[in-house]
Design a protein around this motif. Structure first.
Motif, PDB file in Angstrom:
ATOM      1  N   ASP A 120      -8.511  11.891   7.430  1.00 15.70           N
ATOM      2  CA  ASP A 120      -7.168  12.425   7.222  1.00 15.70           C
ATOM      3  C   ASP A 120      -6.133  11.319   7.007  1.00 15.70           C
ATOM      4  O   ASP A 120      -5.007  11.599   6.579  1.00 15.70           O
ATOM      5  CB  ASP A 120      -6.742  13.348   8.372  1.00 15.70           C
ATOM      6  CG  ASP A 120      -6.671  12.649   9.703  1.00 15.70           C
ATOM      7  OD1 ASP A 120      -7.543  11.814   9.988  1.00 15.70           O
ATOM      8  OD2 ASP A 120      -5.738  12.948  10.465  1.00 15.70           O
ATOM      9  N   LYS A 121      -6.498  10.065   7.269  1.00 19.00           N
ATOM     10  CA  LYS A 121      -5.553   8.964   7.070  1.00 19.00           C
ATOM     11  C   LYS A 121      -6.162   7.815   6.262  1.00 19.00           C
ATOM     12  O   LYS A 121      -5.498   6.822   6.006  1.00 19.00           O
ATOM     13  CB  LYS A 121      -5.088   8.435   8.428  1.00 19.00           C
ATOM     14  CG  LYS A 121      -3.825   7.628   8.373  1.00 19.00           C
ATOM     15  CD  LYS A 121      -3.459   7.032   9.717  1.00 19.00           C
ATOM     16  CE  LYS A 121      -2.581   7.959  10.502  1.00 19.00           C
ATOM     17  NZ  LYS A 121      -1.982   7.282  11.676  1.00 19.00           N
ATOM     18  N   MET A 122      -7.414   7.952   5.852  1.00 13.70           N
ATOM     19  CA  MET A 122      -8.073   6.867   5.138  1.00 13.70           C
ATOM     20  C   MET A 122      -8.744   7.385   3.873  1.00 13.70           C
ATOM     21  O   MET A 122      -9.400   8.420   3.891  1.00 13.70           O
ATOM     22  CB  MET A 122      -9.122   6.203   6.037  1.00 13.70           C
ATOM     23  CG  MET A 122      -9.793   5.001   5.386  1.00 13.70           C
ATOM     24  SD  MET A 122     -10.945   4.137   6.476  1.00 13.70           S
ATOM     25  CE  MET A 122     -12.283   5.323   6.566  1.00 13.70           C
ATOM     26  N   MET A 123      -8.559   6.636   2.798  1.00 14.53           N
ATOM     27  CA  MET A 123      -9.240   6.911   1.539  1.00 14.53           C
ATOM     28  C   MET A 123     -10.068   5.690   1.169  1.00 14.53           C
ATOM     29  O   MET A 123      -9.678   4.565   1.494  1.00 14.53           O
ATOM     30  CB  MET A 123      -8.229   7.199   0.437  1.00 14.53           C
ATOM     31  CG  MET A 123      -7.506   8.514   0.622  1.00 14.53           C
ATOM     32  SD  MET A 123      -6.388   8.857  -0.749  1.00 14.53           S
ATOM     33  CE  MET A 123      -4.904   8.116  -0.117  1.00 14.53           C
ATOM     34  N   MET A 124     -11.194   5.920   0.494  1.00 14.27           N
ATOM     35  CA  MET A 124     -12.102   4.836   0.140  1.00 14.27           C
ATOM     36  C   MET A 124     -12.168   4.656  -1.376  1.00 14.27           C
ATOM     37  O   MET A 124     -12.234   5.639  -2.108  1.00 14.27           O
ATOM     38  CB  MET A 124     -13.487   5.120   0.692  1.00 14.27           C
ATOM     39  CG  MET A 124     -13.539   5.117   2.194  1.00 14.27           C
ATOM     40  SD  MET A 124     -15.202   5.425   2.800  1.00 14.27           S
ATOM     41  CE  MET A 124     -15.015   7.082   3.410  1.00 14.27           C
ATOM     42  N   PHE A 125     -12.165   3.398  -1.784  1.00 17.17           N
ATOM     43  CA  PHE A 125     -12.196   3.067  -3.208  1.00 17.17           C
ATOM     44  C   PHE A 125     -13.143   1.908  -3.453  1.00 17.17           C
ATOM     45  O   PHE A 125     -13.204   0.968  -2.662  1.00 17.17           O
ATOM     46  CB  PHE A 125     -10.795   2.654  -3.690  1.00 17.17           C
ATOM     47  CG  PHE A 125      -9.779   3.740  -3.569  1.00 17.17           C
ATOM     48  CD1 PHE A 125      -9.541   4.614  -4.623  1.00 17.17           C
ATOM     49  CD2 PHE A 125      -9.053   3.903  -2.397  1.00 17.17           C
ATOM     50  CE1 PHE A 125      -8.600   5.621  -4.509  1.00 17.17           C
ATOM     51  CE2 PHE A 125      -8.105   4.916  -2.275  1.00 17.17           C
ATOM     52  CZ  PHE A 125      -7.886   5.769  -3.333  1.00 17.17           C
ATOM     53  N   ASP A 126     -13.838   1.973  -4.582  1.00 12.10           N
ATOM     54  CA  ASP A 126     -14.652   0.835  -4.990  1.00 12.10           C
ATOM     55  C   ASP A 126     -14.154   0.251  -6.307  1.00 12.10           C
ATOM     56  O   ASP A 126     -14.750  -0.661  -6.852  1.00 12.10           O
ATOM     57  CB  ASP A 126     -16.141   1.205  -5.065  1.00 12.10           C
ATOM     58  CG  ASP A 126     -16.433   2.403  -5.943  1.00 12.10           C
ATOM     59  OD1 ASP A 126     -15.511   2.899  -6.627  1.00 12.10           O
ATOM     60  OD2 ASP A 126     -17.586   2.862  -5.946  1.00 12.10           O
ATOM     61  N   HIS A 127     -13.041   0.767  -6.809  1.00 10.73           N
ATOM     62  CA  HIS A 127     -12.393   0.226  -8.010  1.00 10.73           C
ATOM     63  C   HIS A 127     -10.919  -0.028  -7.704  1.00 10.73           C
ATOM     64  O   HIS A 127     -10.204   0.879  -7.265  1.00 10.73           O
ATOM     65  CB  HIS A 127     -12.514   1.197  -9.197  1.00 10.73           C
ATOM     66  CG  HIS A 127     -13.919   1.402  -9.654  1.00 10.73           C
ATOM     67  ND1 HIS A 127     -14.632   0.429 -10.315  1.00 10.73           N
ATOM     68  CD2 HIS A 127     -14.754   2.454  -9.531  1.00 10.73           C
ATOM     69  CE1 HIS A 127     -15.841   0.881 -10.578  1.00 10.73           C
ATOM     70  NE2 HIS A 127     -15.945   2.107 -10.112  1.00 10.73           N
ATOM     71  N   GLY A 128     -10.498  -1.250  -7.923  1.00 14.86           N
ATOM     72  CA  GLY A 128      -9.130  -1.644  -7.623  1.00 14.86           C
ATOM     73  C   GLY A 128      -8.081  -0.827  -8.347  1.00 14.86           C
ATOM     74  O   GLY A 128      -7.060  -0.456  -7.763  1.00 14.86           O
ATOM     75  N   ASP A 129      -8.309  -0.541  -9.619  1.00  9.54           N
ATOM     76  CA  ASP A 129      -7.314   0.204 -10.379  1.00  9.54           C
ATOM     77  C   ASP A 129      -7.143   1.628  -9.850  1.00  9.54           C
ATOM     78  O   ASP A 129      -6.030   2.159  -9.832  1.00  9.54           O
ATOM     79  CB  ASP A 129      -7.666   0.227 -11.871  1.00  9.54           C
ATOM     80  CG  ASP A 129      -7.446  -1.124 -12.532  1.00  9.54           C
ATOM     81  OD1 ASP A 129      -6.838  -2.017 -11.913  1.00  9.54           O
ATOM     82  OD2 ASP A 129      -7.893  -1.293 -13.690  1.00  9.54           O
ATOM     83  N   ASP A 130      -8.232   2.250  -9.404  1.00  7.11           N
ATOM     84  CA  ASP A 130      -8.131   3.591  -8.817  1.00  7.11           C
ATOM     85  C   ASP A 130      -7.309   3.550  -7.530  1.00  7.11           C
ATOM     86  O   ASP A 130      -6.471   4.409  -7.286  1.00  7.11           O
ATOM     87  CB  ASP A 130      -9.523   4.157  -8.506  1.00  7.11           C
ATOM     88  CG  ASP A 130     -10.341   4.429  -9.762  1.00  7.11           C
ATOM     89  OD1 ASP A 130      -9.746   4.548 -10.851  1.00  7.11           O
ATOM     90  OD2 ASP A 130     -11.574   4.531  -9.637  1.00  7.11           O
ATOM     91  N   LEU A 131      -7.558   2.537  -6.717  1.00  8.74           N
ATOM     92  CA  LEU A 131      -6.805   2.369  -5.479  1.00  8.74           C
ATOM     93  C   LEU A 131      -5.319   2.187  -5.783  1.00  8.74           C
ATOM     94  O   LEU A 131      -4.463   2.840  -5.184  1.00  8.74           O
ATOM     95  CB  LEU A 131      -7.343   1.163  -4.708  1.00  8.74           C
ATOM     96  CG  LEU A 131      -6.760   0.897  -3.320  1.00  8.74           C
ATOM     97  CD1 LEU A 131      -7.761   0.125  -2.485  1.00  8.74           C
ATOM     98  CD2 LEU A 131      -5.457   0.144  -3.359  1.00  8.74           C
ATOM     99  N   LEU A 132      -5.017   1.310  -6.724  1.00 10.62           N
ATOM    100  CA  LEU A 132      -3.614   1.037  -7.052  1.00 10.62           C
ATOM    101  C   LEU A 132      -2.909   2.266  -7.617  1.00 10.62           C
ATOM    102  O   LEU A 132      -1.749   2.529  -7.288  1.00 10.62           O
ATOM    103  CB  LEU A 132      -3.519  -0.141  -8.023  1.00 10.62           C
ATOM    104  CG  LEU A 132      -3.902  -1.495  -7.422  1.00 10.62           C
ATOM    105  CD1 LEU A 132      -3.990  -2.547  -8.513  1.00 10.62           C
ATOM    106  CD2 LEU A 132      -2.926  -1.901  -6.336  1.00 10.62           C
ATOM    107  N   GLU A 133      -3.605   3.015  -8.461  1.00  8.96           N
ATOM    108  CA  GLU A 133      -3.004   4.230  -8.999  1.00  8.96           C
ATOM    109  C   GLU A 133      -2.631   5.190  -7.868  1.00  8.96           C
ATOM    110  O   GLU A 133      -1.536   5.750  -7.834  1.00  8.96           O
ATOM    111  CB  GLU A 133      -3.960   4.913  -9.981  1.00  8.96           C
ATOM    112  CG  GLU A 133      -3.388   6.200 -10.548  1.00  8.96           C
ATOM    113  CD  GLU A 133      -4.348   6.926 -11.489  1.00  8.96           C
ATOM    114  OE1 GLU A 133      -3.905   7.911 -12.109  1.00  8.96           O
ATOM    115  OE2 GLU A 133      -5.533   6.529 -11.595  1.00  8.96           O
TER     116      GLU A 133
END
Length: 142
Positions: free
Chosen positions: A93-106
């Motif tokens: 509920d407070k954390m999201m996971m990303f393996d691509h920097g651009d997706d995280l930044l978006e």
């Protein structure tokens, strides 16, 4: 008062000025030491914080800081999301996971834009209420 959000990045490589991800992040506070990052979050309880954390630090840090009310969102940036998915269920509920920097930044920029837009809407509503109050006095004075 302008609402300020602080972006922190905890990663062993976060201080590398040649990092393309670092360049895309812009003005963020970087940490390479777990304890320094935790101390910063603890010592700024009134500052809304977005934390970007590498997978190598996540399992050590997230359980410690997860309940802090000033922590708006945690972005886990890792090589493989599936390696953290089962562990991360306790923090979803407070954390999201990303393996691509651009997706995280978006997602980060969109979330910040939405938060600031909500705040601006509330400020404009309050300003209009004050304007209406002022107009009441203008009418009564002739």
């Amino acid at each position: 008062m302008i609402l300020q959000y602080k972006i922190l990045w905890l990663d062993a490589n976060s201080s590398d000025p040649m990092s393309s991800f670092r360049a895309k992040l812009g003005d963020v506070q970087t940490f390479t030491d777990v304890n320094d990052c935790i101390q910063y979050i603890q010592s700024h309880p009134n500052e809304p914080i977005y934390l970007i954390i590498s997978g190598s630090f996540a399992k050590e840090v997230v359980p410690v800081i997860y309940e802090y009310s000033n922590l708006v969102q945690i972005f886990l940036f890792c090589g493989t999301v599936s390696a953290y998915s089962e562990w991360g269920m306790d923090y979803c509920d407070k954390m999201m996971m990303f393996d691509h920097g651009d997706d995280l930044l978006e997602r980060l920029w969109n979330d910040l834009q939405n938060k600031l837009q909500e705040h601006a809407t509330l400020c404009l509503k309050r300003a209009d209420e004050y304007k209406q109050r002022a107009l009441q006095y203008k009418k009564s004075c002739g």
